[in-house]
Enzyme design. Structure first.
Site, PDB file in Angstrom:
ATOM      1  N   ASP A  97       0.857  -1.188   0.000  1.00 57.59           N
ATOM      2  CA  ASP A  97       0.000   0.000   0.000  1.00 57.59           C
ATOM      3  C   ASP A  97       0.889   1.233   0.000  1.00 57.59           C
ATOM      4  OD1 ASP A  97      -2.417  -1.348  -0.041  1.00 57.59           O
ATOM      5  OD2 ASP A  97      -2.694  -1.274   2.123  1.00 57.59           O
ATOM      6  N   ASP A 140      -6.759  -1.291  -4.986  1.00 53.00           N
ATOM      7  CA  ASP A 140      -7.896  -0.922  -4.141  1.00 53.00           C
ATOM      8  C   ASP A 140      -8.753   0.140  -4.831  1.00 53.00           C
ATOM      9  OD1 ASP A 140      -6.823  -2.625  -2.190  1.00 53.00           O
ATOM     10  OD2 ASP A 140      -5.791  -0.985  -1.175  1.00 53.00           O
TER      11      ASP A 140
END
EC number: 3.4.23.36
Length: 160
Positions: A117, A135
């Site tokens: 991330d 995402d």
């Protein structure tokens, strides 16, 4: 589904996975863990590893459980996608983005044991969960599917 619809949707999946993996590779090789690069007053790149799913939930399931859940979700979305009417274009591309994003995160989890991330929206006293391009694809895809459902509801309502 028509051949063109299948091929264009598969292209969206392939491009989503490729772009996601390319950016994650750049982040993993070009940034130190925990390093933050401020881009705008409210946007930064921050390299972290997510050992769970969204918002680090279910990290206690570890790799095997999370991989199994991801594969089950991908299979379910593929079923919904395949049974979706071909003229529902927003939904078709929405399903493609959801599958592409899920595959991108599945690759990370399978190869590394975590998901990379790196996007952080923040203010001085608040920050949003750190996420990645996969995402974002999943979120945009879900929004397109919801939009298609809304349009269908309006068409149905107008027909009555």
């Amino acid at each position: 589904m028509k051949r063109h619809a299948v091929l264009s949707s598969l292209l969206v999946v392939i491009l989503a996975v490729a772009l996601d993996q390319f950016v994650k590779f750049q982040v993993e090789t070009g940034m130190g863990y925990g390093e933050q690069i401020d881009l705008l007053p409210f946007l930064a790149l921050l390299r972290v590893h997510n050992e769970g799913i969204a918002f680090s939930m279910l990290a206690w399931l570890h790799d095997g459980g999370l991989i199994a859940i991801t594969i089950a979700v991908i299979a379910f979305v593929l079923y919904l996608w395949w049974t979706n009417a071909p003229e529902r274009v927003f939904a078709r591309y929405g399903f493609a983005l959801v599958v592409g994003g899920a595959i991108g995160n599945l690759i990370d989890r399978s190869m590394h044991g975590y998901v990379v991330d790196y996007v952080l929206f923040h203010l001085p006293a608040w920050s949003f969960a750190i996420f990645n391009l996969a995402d974002a694809f999943i979120t945009i895809g879900a929004a397109l599917i919801i939009w298609e459902e809304f349009l269908g509801w309006r068409r149905e309502r107008a027909a009555r």
